[in-house]
Design a protein around this motif. Structure first.
Motif, short mmCIF file in Angstrom:
data_model
loop_
_atom_site.label_atom_id
_atom_site.label_comp_id
_atom_site.label_asym_id
_atom_site.label_seq_id
_atom_site.Cartn_x
_atom_site.Cartn_y
_atom_site.Cartn_z
N LEU A 19 30.41 25.61 37.74
CA LEU A 19 29.54 24.45 37.55
C LEU A 19 29.79 23.40 38.62
CD1 LEU A 19 29.61 23.96 33.66
CD2 LEU A 19 27.83 25.05 35.05
N ALA A 20 31.02 23.35 39.12
CA ALA A 20 31.35 22.38 40.17
C ALA A 20 30.62 22.68 41.47
CB ALA A 20 32.86 22.35 40.40
N THR B 202 36.52 28.08 46.24
CA THR B 202 36.27 28.20 44.80
C THR B 202 37.42 28.93 44.10
OG1 THR B 202 33.87 28.18 45.17
CG2 THR B 202 34.64 29.03 43.06
N LYS B 203 37.99 29.93 44.78
CA LYS B 203 39.12 30.64 44.17
C LYS B 203 40.32 29.72 43.97
CE LYS B 203 37.81 35.23 45.86
NZ LYS B 203 38.19 36.37 46.72
N GLU B 204 40.52 28.79 44.91
CA GLU B 204 41.62 27.83 44.76
C GLU B 204 41.30 26.84 43.64
OE1 GLU B 204 43.90 29.00 46.55
OE2 GLU B 204 42.56 30.18 47.82
N PHE B 205 40.03 26.48 43.51
CA PHE B 205 39.60 25.62 42.40
C PHE B 205 39.92 26.29 41.07
CE2 PHE B 205 36.32 24.57 39.26
CZ PHE B 205 36.29 23.19 39.30
N ILE B 206 39.60 27.57 40.94
CA ILE B 206 39.84 28.30 39.69
C ILE B 206 41.34 28.42 39.42
CG2 ILE B 206 39.59 30.56 38.59
CD1 ILE B 206 36.87 30.77 40.08
N LYS B 207 42.13 28.55 40.50
CA LYS B 207 43.59 28.63 40.33
C LYS B 207 44.20 27.26 40.02
CE LYS B 207 44.08 32.40 43.69
NZ LYS B 207 44.56 32.74 45.07
N ARG B 208 43.41 26.22 40.17
CA ARG B 208 43.84 24.83 39.94
C ARG B 208 45.03 24.44 40.83
NH1 ARG B 208 42.44 23.98 33.85
NH2 ARG B 208 40.91 22.32 34.03
N ASN B 209 44.97 24.84 42.10
CA ASN B 209 46.06 24.44 43.01
C ASN B 209 45.65 23.27 43.92
OD1 ASN B 209 44.49 25.51 45.09
ND2 ASN B 209 45.71 27.37 45.32
N THR C 245 33.94 22.67 30.74
CA THR C 245 33.10 22.95 31.91
C THR C 245 33.86 23.73 32.98
OG1 THR C 245 33.68 20.76 32.79
CG2 THR C 245 31.62 20.94 31.56
N PHE C 246 35.16 23.49 33.10
CA PHE C 246 35.97 24.17 34.11
C PHE C 246 35.95 25.69 33.91
CE2 PHE C 246 40.06 26.10 35.28
CZ PHE C 246 40.12 25.77 36.62
N SER C 247 35.95 26.12 32.66
CA SER C 247 36.06 27.55 32.35
C SER C 247 34.76 28.32 32.49
CB SER C 247 36.60 27.73 30.93
OG SER C 247 35.73 27.14 29.98
N GLN C 248 33.65 27.63 32.80
CA GLN C 248 32.36 28.32 32.93
C GLN C 248 32.19 28.82 34.36
OE1 GLN C 248 28.92 26.36 31.16
NE2 GLN C 248 30.26 25.07 29.91
N VAL C 249 32.49 30.10 34.55
CA VAL C 249 32.44 30.73 35.87
C VAL C 249 31.52 31.94 35.83
CG1 VAL C 249 33.77 31.81 37.72
CG2 VAL C 249 34.80 29.97 36.36
N ASP C 250 30.55 31.98 36.73
CA ASP C 250 29.67 33.14 36.88
C ASP C 250 30.05 33.89 38.15
OD1 ASP C 250 28.13 32.51 34.59
OD2 ASP C 250 26.96 31.05 35.75
N MET C 251 29.52 35.09 38.29
CA MET C 251 29.75 35.87 39.51
C MET C 251 28.44 36.02 40.26
SD MET C 251 32.95 36.21 39.25
CE MET C 251 33.29 37.24 40.69
N LYS C 252 28.48 35.75 41.57
CA LYS C 252 27.29 35.90 42.40
C LYS C 252 27.09 37.37 42.78
CE LYS C 252 28.66 32.52 45.24
NZ LYS C 252 28.64 31.47 46.29
N ALA C 253 26.01 37.66 43.47
CA ALA C 253 25.68 39.04 43.84
C ALA C 253 26.76 39.67 44.71
CB ALA C 253 24.33 39.08 44.55
N ASP C 254 27.45 38.85 45.52
CA ASP C 254 28.51 39.39 46.39
C ASP C 254 29.86 39.43 45.68
OD1 ASP C 254 29.17 36.73 46.24
OD2 ASP C 254 29.12 36.36 48.40
N ASN C 255 29.86 39.22 44.37
CA ASN C 255 31.06 39.27 43.53
C ASN C 255 32.01 38.10 43.77
OD1 ASN C 255 32.15 40.71 41.34
ND2 ASN C 255 33.76 41.58 42.64
#
Length: 264
Positions: free
Chosen positions: A47-48, A97-104, A32-42
């Motif tokens: 899922l979180a 969210t970027k920090e979430f993806i970086k797992r920091n 589930t962690f690896s499922q990342v979409d991009m919004k209209a503003d990039n």
């Protein structure tokens, strides 16, 4: 206008903590962690983000059915409808969210109560740290609760902008040329890098002094933190008006601002 009782504000803290647990479930699951979409503003959408948004929106609608909710993941409410709101919840279900993806670990759940354009109560929950910062003029102070410990009061540090070695907190993901130029006006500043609303919490708990944000943010990025920081003795100043930041504007983008601890 609905009053925020002690019991009610504690329930809002609990809602943020519950959303944090849902985020951590996804954070710990590689599928589930690896499922990342991009919004209209990039910008990224995980899922979180979605799980936390749905939990908070549902719980707040039950807890305070007469107070509308404006969330980053449910923000498409026309200004013609919003402009009559005197009281609403402003939510960022996953700030950083970027920090979430970086797992920091430097991401938060933000819930603010906005009344007549002013942030009067806020919760900033840090799931990885099991810490909840909360406060505002509605409850007469700012506090932090870590794990199962009792809540402790928060208070900013006092300083002068002419002091040497001021602690300036800067974004881990958004260090712009404008911020670098701002930093250069200080004598021997100490830079503290941090993600999400944790930057404001450094000021609120007195471990940093100044946070310049000379790049775009949205209202849900700052509402909860402003309520807490102001209750701890600090401020967030709109660079355009030199006044405290306001909310529920026609366009939900914030102006550039400077967040301050106990400046003298």
């Amino acid at each position: 206008m609905e009053q925020l009782t002690v019991d009610l504000h504690q329930q809002v803290v609990e809602i943020a903590e519950e959303a944090g647990k849902k985020i951590l479930e996804i954070y710990a699951d590689e599928a589930t962690f690896s499922q990342v979409d991009m919004k209209a503003d990039n910008s990224p959408l995980t899922l979180a983000d979605q799980a936390a948004h749905h939990h908070i929106a549902q719980k707040l609608s039950v807890l305070t059915p007469h107070i509308p909710v404006l969330s980053e993941e449910g923000k498409d409410i026309p200004y013609e409808e919003r402009k009559s709101w005197t009281q609403f919840w402003l939510v960022d279900p996953l700030d950083g969210t970027k920090e979430f993806i970086k797992r920091n670990g430097e991401f938060t759940v933000n819930i603010a109560l906005i009344e007549n354009g002013e942030a009067t109560f806020g919760v900033v929950h840090v799931p990885v740290q099991e810490a909840s910062f909360y406060g505002g003029k509605k409850i007469g102070g700012a506090f932090v609760k870590r794990g199962t410990n009792s809540s402790e009061s928060l208070s900013v540090s006092s300083f002068s902008l002419q002091d040497q070695g001021l602690r300036l907190v800067v974004s881990r993901s958004h260090m712009s040329a404008e911020v670098q130029a701002y930093v250069q006006q200080f004598s021997q500043p100490e830079l503290v890098s941090m993600g999400s609303s944790l930057k404001f919490m450094c000021l609120a708990e007195g471990t940093a002094d100044v946070y310049p944000r000379l790049a775009p943010t949205m209202e849900w990025d700052t509402g909860a933190a402003q309520a807490i920081l102001e209750a701890a003795g600090g401020s967030i100043i709109d660079q355009d008006t030199q006044m405290p930041m306001r909310y529920n504007k026609a366009i939900l983008r914030n102006p550039h601002f400077i967040a301050l601890g106990g400046v003298q």
